[in-house]
Design a protein around this motif. Sequence first.
Motif, mmCIF file in Angstrom:
data_model
loop_
_atom_site.group_PDB
_atom_site.id
_atom_site.type_symbol
_atom_site.label_atom_id
_atom_site.label_comp_id
_atom_site.label_asym_id
_atom_site.label_seq_id
_atom_site.Cartn_x
_atom_site.Cartn_y
_atom_site.Cartn_z
ATOM 1 N N UNK A 160 0.831 -1.207 0.000
ATOM 2 C CA UNK A 160 0.000 0.000 0.000
ATOM 3 C C UNK A 160 0.863 1.253 0.000
ATOM 4 N N UNK A 161 1.901 1.257 0.805
ATOM 5 C CA UNK A 161 2.801 2.413 0.886
ATOM 6 C C UNK A 161 3.521 2.611 -0.441
ATOM 7 N N UNK A 162 4.031 1.523 -1.024
ATOM 8 C CA UNK A 162 4.737 1.620 -2.304
ATOM 9 C C UNK A 162 3.801 2.134 -3.399
ATOM 10 N N UNK A 163 2.566 1.647 -3.424
ATOM 11 C CA UNK A 163 1.612 2.069 -4.443
ATOM 12 C C UNK A 163 1.288 3.550 -4.291
ATOM 13 N N UNK A 164 1.169 4.033 -3.070
ATOM 14 C CA UNK A 164 0.865 5.442 -2.845
ATOM 15 C C UNK A 164 2.002 6.315 -3.360
ATOM 16 N N UNK A 165 3.245 5.946 -3.085
ATOM 17 C CA UNK A 165 4.376 6.743 -3.543
ATOM 18 C C UNK A 165 4.537 6.663 -5.051
ATOM 19 N N UNK A 166 4.214 5.523 -5.636
ATOM 20 C CA UNK A 166 4.294 5.404 -7.093
ATOM 21 C C UNK A 166 3.285 6.332 -7.745
ATOM 22 N N UNK A 167 2.063 6.406 -7.207
ATOM 23 C CA UNK A 167 1.036 7.276 -7.772
ATOM 24 C C UNK A 167 1.446 8.735 -7.666
ATOM 25 N N UNK A 168 2.030 9.128 -6.546
ATOM 26 C CA UNK A 168 2.440 10.519 -6.363
ATOM 27 C C UNK A 168 3.601 10.874 -7.275
ATOM 28 N N UNK A 169 4.489 9.945 -7.554
ATOM 29 C CA UNK A 169 5.666 10.221 -8.358
ATOM 30 C C UNK A 169 5.413 10.046 -9.855
ATOM 31 N N UNK A 170 4.208 9.601 -10.245
ATOM 32 C CA UNK A 170 3.900 9.454 -11.660
ATOM 33 C C UNK A 170 3.746 10.809 -12.346
ATOM 34 N N UNK A 171 3.360 11.823 -11.578
ATOM 35 C CA UNK A 171 3.224 13.159 -12.157
ATOM 36 C C UNK A 171 4.612 13.712 -12.452
ATOM 37 N N UNK A 172 4.809 14.259 -13.671
ATOM 38 C CA UNK A 172 6.141 14.799 -13.978
ATOM 39 C C UNK A 172 6.428 16.042 -13.150
ATOM 40 N N UNK A 173 7.650 16.208 -12.782
ATOM 41 C CA UNK A 173 8.087 17.354 -12.012
ATOM 42 C C UNK A 173 8.357 18.492 -12.977
ATOM 43 N N UNK A 174 7.586 19.566 -12.858
ATOM 44 C CA UNK A 174 7.724 20.708 -13.761
ATOM 45 C C UNK A 174 8.586 21.749 -13.068
ATOM 46 N N UNK A 175 9.713 22.080 -13.693
ATOM 47 C CA UNK A 175 10.604 23.063 -13.094
ATOM 48 C C UNK A 175 10.532 24.404 -13.807
ATOM 49 N N UNK A 176 10.282 24.398 -15.126
ATOM 50 C CA UNK A 176 10.177 25.654 -15.880
ATOM 51 C C UNK A 176 8.805 25.707 -16.533
ATOM 52 N N UNK A 177 8.106 26.750 -16.263
ATOM 53 C CA UNK A 177 6.805 26.913 -16.883
ATOM 54 C C UNK A 177 6.867 28.081 -17.864
ATOM 55 N N UNK A 178 6.122 27.959 -18.939
ATOM 56 C CA UNK A 178 6.028 29.079 -19.907
ATOM 57 C C UNK A 178 4.601 29.528 -19.974
#
Length: 58
Positions: free
Chosen positions: A39-57
């Motif tokens: 359950x813990x691993x699945x929760x972290x996988x779901x949260x980390x699936x979103x790409x990390x956006x560092x520069x926005x235009x």
Amino acid sequence: MADSDLLCDLLQAWRDDIDSVPFPQFTVPRIPPQTTRADVDARYRRENDDPLVTKTTH
């Protein structure tokens, strides 16, 4: 031999005493369900699936 018979009698009395105690029956579990490692691993996988956006235009 008499010691062996006495020991057998004592052990049988002990078993009878243990068997005479009713095991408690619970309608509702008293311990809440625990989070599993999966359950813990699945929760972290779901949260980390979103790409990390560092520069926005704009």
